[in-house]
Scaffold this active site. Structure first.
Site, PDB file in Angstrom:
ATOM      1  CB  CYS A   1      41.509  36.806  30.573  1.00  0.00           C
ATOM      2  SG  CYS A   1      40.754  37.684  31.974  1.00  0.00           S
TER       3      CYS A   1
ATOM      4  CB  CYS B   1      51.342  40.320  25.156  1.00  0.00           C
ATOM      5  SG  CYS B   1      51.438  41.456  23.749  1.00  0.00           S
TER       6      CYS B   1
ATOM      7  CG  ASP C   1      47.148  55.955  37.087  1.00  0.00           C
ATOM      8  OD1 ASP C   1      46.843  56.162  35.904  1.00  0.00           O
ATOM      9  OD2 ASP C   1      47.702  54.915  37.471  1.00  0.00           O
TER      10      ASP C   1
ATOM     11  CB  CYS D   1      39.524  42.885  35.570  1.00  0.00           C
ATOM     12  SG  CYS D   1      41.298  43.207  35.498  1.00  0.00           S
TER      13      CYS D   1
END
Length: 382
Positions: free
Chosen positions: A210, A260, A145, A226
């Protein structure tokens, strides 16, 4: 001078690639794969995402543009990318228990332990040095990152998994609770095969769950909605229309991962650095609110949480407290902090107080109606 036998060179490179994966395992990585730098297929998607403004105020995303898809330009001479992953899911993470209790603060599971940037980068550097011991001087550079690289498409090309509809990398044996890192090298190692089969199928659980509707379509996230962006990346006030949707999430969000189906196979990490810190594991919001800036810095030393700073930390906590129970102690704690608060934090405290006081008034009205019903001998629902 006699040229080296091409078959021998090829054999050596295959052997080296095999050894690199073994060394990566020895250094604590759960998997390593090798790919080239060709991400031309990703460039139109990246440009469309930027053109839609989905990167919000993350200006560096637009500033680097297509360089994110061109590792060979970022690090001239790069021929291959060694992509690695490391599991981070802590034992007894207690996801659901924290999300169900509005008095607790939810911190994304990746941030409960030591800053992963430091852990992975140090291990990647060691991997680079190990390769150097085997082949002599060569060009390499580790990234975690720390550079404009499309790490998930690279990891998918290296065979570590596939990009799911929530845009995170998914692995058939490990779900998505892992960190990614890259070692850019100038050695022509043999390539691993990517996973080409779409394994999300018709599932849209991540899109449906979400809280803020940030996954605007499969494989596309509007960062501006988000919760991870709102609580970590953004320095601005959290939009009014999204504050209630944050619930008790004070640093990041894991909802799309929690729902998930592939994360049924997620493995807990054995890495001690990723073990949850006591002060951050299932913390009471009111306790966190009472931290001074000195205490915040002490409790988050070596943690990724420190990067947002004390003011954004307070901003996030104020919203979470405003979404919690209308408790007199919480209201008093918010009120007492208002006078000395920064402009950013004060705005969110005032919002939280308005939410709590409104909720308390509604609860008082319900209680009063119930008392009257009891006095008149009427059913409770009258």
């Amino acid at each position: 001078m006699t040229a080296p036998d091409s078959s021998a060179v090829s054999c050596d490179l295959h052997r080296l690639a095999h050894d690199i994966k073994l060394w990566a395992r020895e250094l604590g990585f759960d998997q390593a794969g090798i790919t080239d730098t060709d991400l031309r297929a990703e460039e139109p998607k990246l440009q469309a995402w930027l053109d839609a403004g989905y990167h919000g105020n993350m200006e560096y995303m637009a500033r680097y543009g297509m360089l994110r898809a061109r590792a060979h330009e970022l690090q001239p001479g790069t021929l291959r990318v060694i992509s690695v992953r490391m599991n981070y899911l802590p034992f007894e993470a207690g996801f659901a228990a924290v999300l169900r209790d509005p008095r607790l603060g939810y911190i994304s599971r990746y941030a409960l332990g030591r800053d992963y940037h430091k852990v992975l980068r140090n291990r990647l550097k060691q991997l680079g040095e190990r390769i150097e011991q085997a082949v002599g001087a060569y060009g390499y550079r580790p990234f975690v990152d720390s550079a404009p690289i499309l790490e998930r498409p690279l990891a998918a090309k290296a065979g570590l998994g596939w990009v799911g509809k929530h845009t995170l990398l998914l692995n058939e044996q490990a779900g998505s609770f892992f960190f990614l890192g890259e070692l850019l090298i100038d050695l022509p190692l043999p390539l691993d095969k990517p996973i080409t089969n779409e394994q999300c199928g018709k599932c849209t659980a991540c899109i449906s769950i979400c809280p803020t509707g940030a996954i605007v379509e499969p494989y596309v996230v509007d960062a501006r909605r988000c919760i991870s962006y709102l609580t970590i990346e953004s320095e601005d006030p959290i939009p009014l229309e999204l504050r209630r949707k944050l619930g008790n999430r004070i640093y990041g969000c894991d909802d799309c991962q929690l729902i998930c189906p592939w994360n049924r196979y997620a493995s807990s990490s054995t890495e001690p650095d990723f073990a949850p810190r006591t002060s951050l594991h299932r913390p009471a919001l009111l306790t966190l609110w009472q931290w001074s800036e000195t205490e915040f810095l002490r409790h988050t030393e070596g943690s990724p949480i420190r990067r947002i700073g004390y003011q954004r930390w307070r901003r996030n906590l104020a919203v979470a407290l405003g979404n919690g129970p209308a408790d007199a102690e919480v209201i008093a704690a918010l009120q007492s902090a208002l006078l000395a608060a920064s402009t950013l934090v004060a705005e969110h405290i005032e919002w939280a107080l308005g939410e709590l006081q409104s909720r308390m008034e509604q609860e008082n009205k319900k209680t009063l109606r119930l008392i009257r019903c009891i006095e008149k001998g009427l059913p409770d629902h009258a």
